[in-house]
Every structure is written in structure tokens, then in C-alpha cells.
Enzyme design. Sequence first.
Site, mmCIF file in Angstrom:
data_model
loop_
_atom_site.group_PDB
_atom_site.id
_atom_site.type_symbol
_atom_site.label_atom_id
_atom_site.label_comp_id
_atom_site.label_asym_id
_atom_site.label_seq_id
_atom_site.Cartn_x
_atom_site.Cartn_y
_atom_site.Cartn_z
ATOM 1 N N GLY A 1 0.830 -1.193 0.000
ATOM 2 C CA GLY A 1 0.000 0.000 0.000
ATOM 3 C C GLY A 1 0.869 1.249 0.000
ATOM 4 C CG HIS B 1 -0.995 1.458 7.343
ATOM 5 N ND1 HIS B 1 -0.096 1.009 8.290
ATOM 6 C CD2 HIS B 1 -0.273 2.236 6.487
ATOM 7 C CE1 HIS B 1 1.106 1.505 8.006
ATOM 8 N NE2 HIS B 1 1.024 2.244 6.914
ATOM 9 C CD GLU B 2 -1.146 2.469 2.738
ATOM 10 O OE1 GLU B 2 -0.621 3.598 2.666
ATOM 11 O OE2 GLU B 2 -0.517 1.450 3.045
ATOM 12 C CG LEU C 1 6.422 0.857 1.508
ATOM 13 C CD1 LEU C 1 5.901 1.183 0.117
ATOM 14 C CD2 LEU C 1 7.542 -0.177 1.450
ATOM 15 C CD GLN D 1 3.280 5.771 2.678
ATOM 16 O OE1 GLN D 1 2.326 5.275 2.122
ATOM 17 N NE2 GLN D 1 4.230 5.035 3.235
ATOM 18 C CG HIS E 1 0.269 6.968 5.311
ATOM 19 N ND1 HIS E 1 1.403 7.364 5.971
ATOM 20 C CD2 HIS E 1 0.397 5.627 5.133
ATOM 21 C CE1 HIS E 1 2.184 6.311 6.178
ATOM 22 N NE2 HIS E 1 1.595 5.235 5.681
HETATM 23 NI NI NI Z 1 2.367 3.303 5.709
#
Ligand code: NI
Length: 167
Positions: A46, A133-134, A92, A51, A137
Amino acid sequence: MTILNILHFPDERLRTKAKPVAKVTDKHRILIKNMLETMYDAPGIGLAATQINVHERILVIDISEEKNQPIVLINPEILEKEGDQEFDEGCLSVPGIYETLHRAEKVRVKALDKEGESFEMNAEGLLAVCIQHEMDHLEGTLFVDYLSQLKKQRIRKKLEKQQRSAM
Ligand code: NI
């Protein structure tokens, strides 16, 4: 192939709250293609636009073994959440760190696809974790924010050290 630079914790740019996409254009479709290539190359399951230092509400996900089932979510919204699950999460932007977190077991999500069409989907298990989770972000939240201050501080020191030695 375009590999974009992924920001690493504790980079403050990861704290930016992403803005909704007003209209999905070719510019976004190129960005999405590059985000997918970057995610597959990393490799990861993902990636949020945040990010790669683009502060628009766009996510790409692919949890398939063969890496051939990309999911694109633009302006995602969680409509319903249900249950609870524990999962070892990584990111990541926080390389090499895995910690167990609690997330909803199932989610129902509404989003736009890369053509700008609205759709809804149900997700559970790993996919539900990944979506939650994404989406964090996009709010400037990282999974390490759910850990104790002490643990988070240790992770920060470790990553800062890695970043210095990588220069
Ligand atoms: Ni992440």
C-alpha cells in the site's frame, strides 16, 4: 518506470493533511501509475500520496500474491466499521519496523476510481488493515503514533541513525 522518493519517519511532511481531489485528471492517472510502480518496486502492499510528498487524497493498494490486482482509492471514506483484529503492521515510511496494532476487522469504503467514478467496496482482514493504515497517512497519522511514547522514541532514534549513515 518511475520510482518516486518515499518520505521516511520522522519527516514532518508526513504530517500534512491531504486535500480532496476535486476532479480526477490525466495528471492524477500518471501519478497513480507512478505510485503503483513505486509500491511494487519497494516492495509494499500500500502507498498513500502523502508518502511521496503529494498531499491529495489518493491511495494505491495491492495485497495479491501476483501483484496484479491494484486497488485505487481517491477521496476514500469509511462508511462502516465492524469488529476488531490484531495485525503486525509495517510501513514503507518506517522501514524495517513491525508492530502489532488493533484495527477494525471489516470496513465498508466509498471512493472514486481512477476514472473519477464513485464506487463502494467491502474489505476484511489484511485488506481492511491496509485501507485503514493508508487512510491514516492522508490525515498525517503514522502507525507508530499508536505505540507508547517510549517505543516511538526508540524507533525515531533508530531511523534517524539509519538515515545519517545512508548519507
Ligand atoms: Ni504506511
